[in-house]
Design a protein around this motif. Sequence first.
Motif, PDB file in Angstrom:
ATOM      1  N   THR A 104       5.672   1.298  11.063  1.00 44.54           N
ATOM      2  CA  THR A 104       6.088   0.125  10.613  1.00 44.54           C
ATOM      3  C   THR A 104       6.577  -0.859  12.043  1.00 44.54           C
ATOM      4  OG1 THR A 104       8.605   0.834  11.151  1.00 44.54           O
ATOM      5  CG2 THR A 104       7.975   1.130   9.317  1.00 44.54           C
ATOM      6  N   TRP A 160      -6.155   0.112   5.356  1.00 49.12           N
ATOM      7  CA  TRP A 160      -4.986   0.679   6.442  1.00 49.12           C
ATOM      8  C   TRP A 160      -6.112   1.623   7.210  1.00 49.12           C
ATOM      9  CZ3 TRP A 160      -0.450   0.684   8.874  1.00 49.12           C
ATOM     10  CH2 TRP A 160      -0.042   1.649   9.357  1.00 49.12           C
ATOM     11  N   THR A 171       0.435  -3.459   4.135  1.00 53.36           N
ATOM     12  CA  THR A 171       1.472  -3.548   2.905  1.00 53.36           C
ATOM     13  C   THR A 171       2.045  -2.552   2.679  1.00 53.36           C
ATOM     14  OG1 THR A 171       0.086  -4.486   1.204  1.00 53.36           O
ATOM     15  CG2 THR A 171       0.857  -5.754   2.989  1.00 53.36           C
ATOM     16  N   ASP A 172       1.710  -1.478   2.880  1.00 50.13           N
ATOM     17  CA  ASP A 172       3.173  -0.757   1.308  1.00 50.13           C
ATOM     18  C   ASP A 172       3.874   0.615   2.159  1.00 50.13           C
ATOM     19  OD1 ASP A 172       0.634  -0.903  -0.509  1.00 50.13           O
ATOM     20  OD2 ASP A 172      -0.035   1.216   0.415  1.00 50.13           O
ATOM     21  N   LYS A 173       4.799   0.367   1.552  1.00 50.12           N
ATOM     22  CA  LYS A 173       6.332   0.062   1.775  1.00 50.12           C
ATOM     23  C   LYS A 173       7.129   1.642   0.829  1.00 50.12           C
ATOM     24  CE  LYS A 173       7.044  -4.226   3.820  1.00 50.12           C
ATOM     25  NZ  LYS A 173       6.933  -3.841   5.890  1.00 50.12           N
ATOM     26  N   ASP A 210      -6.667  -5.587   5.003  1.00 51.44           N
ATOM     27  CA  ASP A 210      -4.888  -4.999   4.354  1.00 51.44           C
ATOM     28  C   ASP A 210      -5.227  -3.207   3.753  1.00 51.44           C
ATOM     29  OD1 ASP A 210      -4.554  -7.419   3.707  1.00 51.44           O
ATOM     30  OD2 ASP A 210      -4.432  -7.647   2.190  1.00 51.44           O
ATOM     31  N   THR A 222      -8.725  -7.085  -3.045  1.00 55.93           N
ATOM     32  CA  THR A 222      -8.023  -6.713  -1.965  1.00 55.93           C
ATOM     33  C   THR A 222      -8.977  -7.149  -0.857  1.00 55.93           C
ATOM     34  OG1 THR A 222      -6.982  -5.424  -3.064  1.00 55.93           O
ATOM     35  CG2 THR A 222      -6.789  -5.031  -0.558  1.00 55.93           C
TER      36      THR A 222
END
Length: 1950
Positions: A1685, A1636, A1533-1535, A1634, A1630
């Motif tokens: 993405t 990566w 979910t990192d952006k 989740d 976490t």
Amino acid sequence: MCVKEIFQLNNADYKMGNSYAGQLKTTRFEEVLHSSIEASLRSNNLVPRPVFSQLYLEAEHQLISNLEACKRPGNEEEEEDDGSESSSPLIPYQMKLPPEGCCTTDGFCQAGKDLRLVSLSNEQIEVLSGFLLIGAKSPNLPEHLLVCAVDKRFLPDDNGRNALLGFSGNCVGCGEKGFRYFTEFSNHINLKLTTQPKKQKHLKYYLIKNAQGGLTKGPLISWKGTEGRTQQSASSSTSSVLSQPPESPASSTTVASAESIAGTNQNPSTGFLQAGAPTDQALPRAVTGISVAHSNRDSSRHQNAMKTNSLSSQNMSRPSVIGNLANSGPPKKRHRGWSPDSPSATETGSIQSNTLAQNSGSKADIVELACLTQSSLLGPIPSPRTASEEPVVVPDNLLKICRTRPVIFKGHGNFPYLCGNLNDIVVSPLLQNCYGNTQSLPRVYEQHSTSVTTVLSVEMQILLTVYYLVQLAPDQVPLIEDLEHILVRAWQESNLTETKQYQQAVSQSMSYVSPQTLAVTPKQLTWLAKLAASSCKNVVRILDSSNSLAEGLTETFKLLSEGKLQGKNFVVIICITKNQSTESCVVVTGKRQARFLAESMLSPKDHLKEINYELVTGKVGALGAFFSSLCPEGDIDTLLEKCNQERNGQGSCFTASLKKFDDTTAQRPTICSVSNKETCQIHPVQLAVARKLLSHVCAIADSSTQNLDLGSFEKVDFLILVPPSEVAYQQTVLRVRQSGILVELGLEAESVANQCAEQYVMKPTTEAQSKFEAFQQRALKNPYTLFILIHDHAHWDLTSGGVFPQSEPFLCLADRIVNCKEMKEALNMLTLQVTSFPFALQTQQTYISPYNEIHWPSSCNNGVNLYHENNKYFGLSDFIDSTYSGHRLPLLRYDSSFEAMVTSVEERFPKMHSAVIWTYILIQHYSAAMMVTAGHSQMKNYSSVETLEIIQSLINSTGNCPSSHGYMVLLRIPSISLAALAYERLCQVRYRLGLQYRFEIILGTPNTKINIDQHFLTQLKGWQKIEDPDWAPQTYLDLEDLPCILILSGTDPYGESFPRSAKYYDLRLINSTCFLRTALEQELGLAACYLVLDAPGQTVIVNDFSESDLDKPGSTDDDEDNVAIEVTTVADSGKKSSIKRQRSYSNHSVSSRSSKVSTSGAEDSARHPLNAESVNFEDSSVAREKSKLRADNTKQKTIHESQYSEKHRIDLDQINNSKKGSRRTSKTYSSGSSSTQTPILGQTSSQCPRTKAASQPPTMFLPKLVYEIVTKVDNTGVAKLSSFLPHHSVHWITSFHPSLAKMMTSTEQSLYYRQWTVAKQNHTDFNKTQSRTEMFHPRRLLLSGPPQVGKTGAYLQFLSILSRMLIRLMEVDVYDEEEINLKAKEDSVPQQKESILWPDLETFSKLPFDYIVHDPKYEDASSVFSRDLASNKGYKANKKEDDIYLRRHTTRMRLSKYAAYNTYHHCEQCHEYMGFNPRCQPYDSTLHAFTFSCSMLGEEVQLHFIIPKSKEHNFIFSQPGGQLESMRLPFVTDKNPDCIKSPVFTPTTGRHEHGLFNLYHAMDGASHLHVLVIKEYEMAVYKKYWPNHIMLVLPSIFNNAGVGAAHFLIKELSYHNLELERNRQEELGTKPQDVWPFIVIADDSCVMWNSLNTEICKNSTSVPAEQKISERNVSLKHVLQHIETTAEIPHYALCGIRKWSSKVNSPYLAEPFSRCHLHDFLLLNVDLTQNVQYNQNRFTCDEVDFNLRVHSAGLLICRFNRFSVMKKQIAIGGHRTFLIKSKVPDVPMSISPSQYICAPDSKHTFLAAPAQLLLEKYLQHTSNRLFPLSVRNYSHPVLSVDCYLNLGREITVCFVSSRPHSLNINSSGLAFSGLLLYLCDSFVTASILKKFHFLKGATLCVICQDRSSLRQTVVRLELEDEWQFRLRDEFQTANSQEDKPLFFLTGRHV
């Protein structure tokens, strides 16, 4: 270590440091401490001084006394040896134990840093102010010196005195400072001594820098007599000597007193040094006074002691102390009032040593030296004149009586005081300086000298001087260079003899007795000198005076006044004083000799001043009157006026003669060669030089210093600096225009390039500053442009900008430009200095590295032409060689008649300057010659034969051509005033004779344009077809074919080129008193040219002398690119030579095409020393003897030939052919001139002057003295000219320097001058002396080549190819290949338009997988079977059948700003990324082990990470131990827009330099994690080139593995790391899913990334609308972030992009996404592919194999078609690192693929290659024989279970997975032609195989690890039921047992 232990160690160190004499003097402790602190507080020095040194003073004295008592008498010299104290009682000494963990290796300090000189010689060592680098000797390393920095106050001066007690030093290795005790310092540098450390014993040598800037061993440190080590003697003899006043001469010390001094412990040199004399003065008295009188042993001892002091004084960096010993240094015991900064310190009373020796190298400095009349470097110290000594009175009218000003050379001893008529004499210290320099041994002999080295005694020097003067001819002038050479040779020979005798005595263990061969007693001297003078026809007179030199000089003046020295050229005065010392001087009384020596003392500027003064004051009027009186009819002007009147119509035969001549011209057929306007043409020799320049520039860029980053420059700009000559300026501008370089570099548009050319060439004028400032501003504003500053004719202006005032701004302009601080520091500025005479730029202080010198190459190598050109450079060596040829008149001559007249006139006018007299005489000769040619034959006796030849050829040449073409005569007059005088007079004579339309007279001065008469201007326009009415000649080249006399003035030539029609170069007026190599060579280089050889085999004598005519005395420099012109042959003298001569323009002005010239003969480099590669048919000595015989045989023909030459003077070539090669001088012509008749104007030949000018080289006339110097060689074959001082701005380090060797190349000559010359104070490089730490300038180059050889064209071509290379550096070759096996897809599932940027998971999962491999690199691989392939009978490849082995197609692409780079890219932005930023500490990285278990390998695997400190934040380490735990992974979910989530892994091998690992620009500065995966044996080299990169080092068992092993371990490691990170994040709350899961696996050749954009044309009217596809470069960051993405990306197993191709018409481009194979660049989901592994054994096709197994596992593979990756073609590394060769060395390398296998247990040659590689290569190349039914049988493929192997391009493979629930091709109804089972596991069963059908005769191939598993597999799979096997069908790879071969069995289906 606890605090208590540290304290105890420090306390022990304190006790040990204070136990120098065994015990501390506590009674004086407080007093000494108080005094030392007070002295330190009073001192201004910031460096602390030792406090406790004096506490041990008395003990040291006692210790030294004991040691001296134990030594043998007379053995002081052994005191400096390391083992000198071995026989003395040693004080027990125990070294302090080093701290725990310290380095104890010899040669290293305790911090582990290397201190050895051999290791630090080329390192930059920072030395604090006041410290010197010293070489220390270690007893354990006798062959090494240890480098240390020592405070110079604690070192002795040049006299071995004034060293401060104690020690202060720093460690240069680790940088630790502040060592106050030598004991402490010796412990730190690991001396490991068994005796008490003493600085006197271990600090041995000063360290100095050599010519290359490297640190080397220097002079020995003279410790004798320092620190009061010997007991002071109170003997009366010593006291009397020490109490002498400074004024008393040391020569008064008798031999007895010298013996008394030597008998004490006092230094033997004390008696000579105390009186205020430098050691140079004391040396000869020590030698002559002591060595003769003492015993041999004492003589040797004292000579060596004095020699040591003399050598120390020669070190320029260390001053020598003068003054009385009573106040010449610090007190022996320090007291509170003394400070080392006080005026009595060493530095205050010092003077620069050897000042006169340095200045004596140039005669231009003698004026400055003349004022030092009472200073001497040799002999006794001058004492003031006593009351009884009368001065020497110079008599009146001496000049009037003698007709010359005598020159007095000071010699030895006290020169008397002169008074009276001092204007009539000249006093010179030149000889005195020569004697002084000869006494000083140069450093080059120092390291080879032995203890028996002698020096020439005073008597021997005088005797050798007499011998030299005696052998001079009566009209020969003496040269100080010749005398220096004689003295040097005498010393060398005597020293060599003595050294051999000494070595022989030592080898035979005999006592050595010093020979007395050089000892000439004073009584013998006078007798021997008179004996020598008696044999010289009384040219030398010896006067012996018993009292003083004053008496001898008085007697000489008396004899001169009485006229009794007529015919005597030299008077040598020798005086033997009462104390047996020898004094001398030389008086030059010869008229020619005295005038020459007096004028040679003037500088060139003083010469011109004297000439101008005589012209302005009218002193030359007497000369005019004298010449007028010589005319037979009175005043010559009256005769000319009479001629003028006759010409104007009063009737004369002259008018009839002119008319007759014109009629003859009209009747002559109009045949004339067509004018060839020279065009700019680049020839192979220039191209080769340009490439050499480019290679040197690339070497600078490739070096690790990063001084030049060629990859950052986009274009080239330049500025050319030329000398202040208008012609040279216009000439260079013309070359720039003709070359088209401005347009090629993109600097100017083609339409305005010619008008803008002047902006790129600059000469020293008022506009120069503005041009340079504009250039400087462009350089500062354009950092991506490489600017080249070209300093042409760089030897001209070497004047430092800080020396001359602003009143002469142009004189030092070059220094202010070239050495401008901004220009030197600009990283985009490159300086190229171009010169024909590089000697002045090759000094010890030069800014140019010897590696940055480019010398003009030789034209041939071992007689083989290297370039096929029909031109040949004709230089000075060829002119010289023509004097030896014998078959024609020499091209280099002197005029004996002219010289005779000069001598007589000079005697008549002794006060007038020679240049004025010479010029007036030559004007007279030219005027008379013109009158003779005009018909006045009575004037022939008033000109010389040579001048008549010149004028008649000039005037009559126009009658030989219908176009009036003629010759040019170049008359060189250096003085502008005299040149103007000559111009005015010759124009006047020409006009009165009516010749103003026959030839032009042009005055060429540096600052003016060419000005010619309108008549000749019209002629030039007609010849050159110029229609411009405003055109005027800008260069001398524009004067082609114009008959003219060009008077070239100016102090120096400035590189102007002259036309082909220049036939005569009259250099009789050049300055023959200034003997500098550069000055003479640039005058002689005016006539250099190119010869065009049309007819092979018919050539003149042309020697290959490509590297400056005297640049190399014997050899050529063929170390890099050998560039040829031609080797020549000697043509038959009877045949007419067909050589066309062509003047060389600055850029090699030869217009014709080159053609190879046949060569014959053998090399004869001995014929003349300057001709390294001349070709001759006979030996030089034989040739000269034959020449003499021919000359003797033709004596009887002399008169006849002279008359013949007078009658037919115009056609001189006929004379040449008739003389059959006798070598002849001008005297031959003048012998019969009085009886000959002179032709008048109409007698001409019928040949066009242009044709004649092209048939032979020009002729050059020189002064006789210059001629003799140029043609003379010494007995070693070296040209005399090469031994002169190179330039007036430099001087020799010492006159006692070795001569140039005969076979020196230009590179060796450069090193010679760098070692033996230094810059004077006015030299532009002198400022570098002040900052010795400054090394060579990294971006400065030197191009040297002979005059007129074509250097301008070479460097303009260099600019061209440099620009092309920069453009090429911005480009790469990328693979450009269209995809293979394509077909139009018909039934594809429609994809949603709204998901065009990212795939929709549901839609994408419905797409079928494309089994076909489309990557063109797999064109030679087996096709993967699919139903489409079978229905299309196999797709046709894009290449033809014959093209498969051709090179893959590539396209050159310009790098974008998002490109990946290799290690050669060094821009400022990515320095820190690369680890080259100093703040980054690039090598500060750590090695971490990472262990995990691997089920596939069946064991734990240990990998190693190399992690730089700057990248440690990407990893997790355990806190207590710092162990590597895991690599950080981001969240799904990192952006973060500035971060790349996927770690990038790049497997690589063999590409540490060329791999594209610099992703800084590709990532657009985004944060990312990049890991290089390397093999263990390549770890060091990759770490060196990529110090700031993370590296994953594979285990050593994979050193021979392929890329499959790297992929396998990357994936296994990444999955294990993913599990670790999930566990860690789960502990932090976490979710595991989740984290990566993706990594990037990228090839090391991915260079750029592109994106396709589809646009709808706005103007399109068609339906559907037309789409336009555009492609642009994007960053890797953009590509990865776009893919990362993607919605639901964790559901994709593999994501990738396509391979770039310029043909974007692939049907896949209509679909944004494809399910197909991925290669080279992919994102791998290590979570989904947990159970699908790479095959760790594979070398090839592992990606295809992995893709098929991923798809068979039901996982999604997505290719983003809108993105593409460009792959750079890299020719090295990668799969090319695997070479298959035999283990037996004798077996040839060529091994066919059929030899990769063999039968088990056979005697087959085993191969050194991995078994898997042999198997894959065998199957690839020979499977058509293994599977015969499968060849091109696309409907019946070979079934391969769980594996894809390449079976060759003709066989199709059907991949099937044996895993449960796997996706496989529907094989119903499909019959296979073969079965391939590769390392089958348990999933493969017999039941699975029985589902498939095979053709009858199909082939089975089973591959296993060993023979037993092979049989077990056959049984387990029940293969024998359907397959037939034979024993002979079992094979193995050709490996030995230790290499674990693979075995396979073949069978046939039944």
